[in-house]
Design a protein around this motif. Sequence first.
Motif, PDB file in Angstrom:
ATOM      1  N   ASP A   1       0.811 -10.619  22.375  1.00  0.00           N
ATOM      2  CA  ASP A   1       0.917 -10.469  20.930  1.00  0.00           C
ATOM      3  C   ASP A   1       1.589  -9.136  20.590  1.00  0.00           C
ATOM      4  O   ASP A   1       1.038  -8.067  20.832  1.00  0.00           O
ATOM      5  N   VAL A   2       2.789  -9.211  20.016  1.00  0.00           N
ATOM      6  CA  VAL A   2       3.542  -8.000  19.664  1.00  0.00           C
ATOM      7  C   VAL A   2       3.548  -7.745  18.156  1.00  0.00           C
ATOM      8  O   VAL A   2       4.298  -6.903  17.662  1.00  0.00           O
ATOM      9  N   ALA A   3       2.684  -8.454  17.430  1.00  0.00           N
ATOM     10  CA  ALA A   3       2.742  -8.427  15.970  1.00  0.00           C
ATOM     11  C   ALA A   3       2.503  -7.051  15.372  1.00  0.00           C
ATOM     12  O   ALA A   3       2.988  -6.767  14.272  1.00  0.00           O
ATOM     13  N   ARG A   4       1.777  -6.198  16.060  1.00  0.00           N
ATOM     14  CA  ARG A   4       1.419  -4.902  15.478  1.00  0.00           C
ATOM     15  C   ARG A   4       2.131  -3.725  16.132  1.00  0.00           C
ATOM     16  O   ARG A   4       1.683  -2.577  16.003  1.00  0.00           O
ATOM     17  N   LEU A   5       3.221  -3.994  16.803  1.00  0.00           N
ATOM     18  CA  LEU A   5       3.960  -2.908  17.444  1.00  0.00           C
ATOM     19  C   LEU A   5       4.938  -2.300  16.440  1.00  0.00           C
ATOM     20  O   LEU A   5       5.884  -2.969  16.009  1.00  0.00           O
ATOM     21  N   PRO A   6       4.759  -1.046  16.055  1.00  0.00           N
ATOM     22  CA  PRO A   6       5.628  -0.448  15.030  1.00  0.00           C
ATOM     23  C   PRO A   6       7.077  -0.317  15.472  1.00  0.00           C
ATOM     24  O   PRO A   6       7.981  -0.272  14.633  1.00  0.00           O
TER      25      PRO A   6
ATOM     26  N   LYS B   1       4.216 -15.813  27.419  1.00  0.00           N
ATOM     27  CA  LYS B   1       5.103 -15.924  26.267  1.00  0.00           C
ATOM     28  C   LYS B   1       4.716 -14.897  25.216  1.00  0.00           C
ATOM     29  O   LYS B   1       3.544 -14.538  25.083  1.00  0.00           O
ATOM     30  N   VAL B   2       5.722 -14.475  24.473  1.00  0.00           N
ATOM     31  CA  VAL B   2       5.495 -13.565  23.358  1.00  0.00           C
ATOM     32  C   VAL B   2       5.051 -14.373  22.148  1.00  0.00           C
ATOM     33  O   VAL B   2       5.602 -15.443  21.862  1.00  0.00           O
TER      34      VAL B   2
END
Length: 284
Positions: A52-57, A28-29
């Motif tokens: 974890d996609v929290a820091r993908l610009p 899961k994302v």
Amino acid sequence: MIPASFDYVRPGSLAEACQELAADEDAKVIAGGQSLLPLLRLRLAYPTKLVDVARLPELAGVHDRGDHVFIGAMTTHDEVMRSGVVAAGAPLLALATAMVADPAVRHRGTFGGSLAHADPAGDLPAVVLALEGVLVARSAQGEREIPAADFFVDYLESSLRQGEVLVGVKIPKLGDGWGFHYEKFHRTAQAWAIVGVAAAVRRSNGSIQEARIGLTNMGTTPVRARAAETALEGLELGDGLRQACEEAAADTSPPADLHAQPDYRRHLARVLTHRAVRTAAGAP
């Protein structure tokens, strides 16, 4: 409670995130975590891996793209609420986002996460539905666009496929003559809406030419109040407004829970729709 064990990865790119999701059908994302973490703690979700996609610009930011506003999935509620681009191009979204939970949640929760979670009690799904937004998803196989009307499938279920990441949302600009309002009934400022109404109304020469109404918490998905929209079309701003808004609860299946029964939610839908449409239309 303590969540079940899972693996955790933080990919360095969107392509890598798609690969991680494609490799594990139970992955899961996780973005802001405001919806997923409570499910993990209650053991209502059992992912084997969190991506974890929290820091993908690639997933952040608000952009003016001419005929529409594009909002990256990782844009926080607070950023959406404060964006001048959103205020100018999608004011209904700005109004509703300011009513999401409390400042702590708005600073951490994300626009895309709220939509992907697909909770019919959430404020933003009904707004994006009323504005006829288009959600953009990407996987290892490529990118596809999903109209909001096709995105919400069932309670906490979206049409995102295995391995897909929600990249962002296109919100069409509606232009001159439109008015907007979001009306919400809830127990406390932090609580989910018992019922919410997102209204966009196009006026001309003292009458309503077009109305779009999205309802929060009136079914297993956000719904359009189609019968009320039809009843409002061509209506002059006067005594007939309330009667037309009585159609707001038609063809809905509101839930029953500790906070409200279906008949009460139908009553709220009619009352709140009248308030939202009246304000959006600029009626006296």
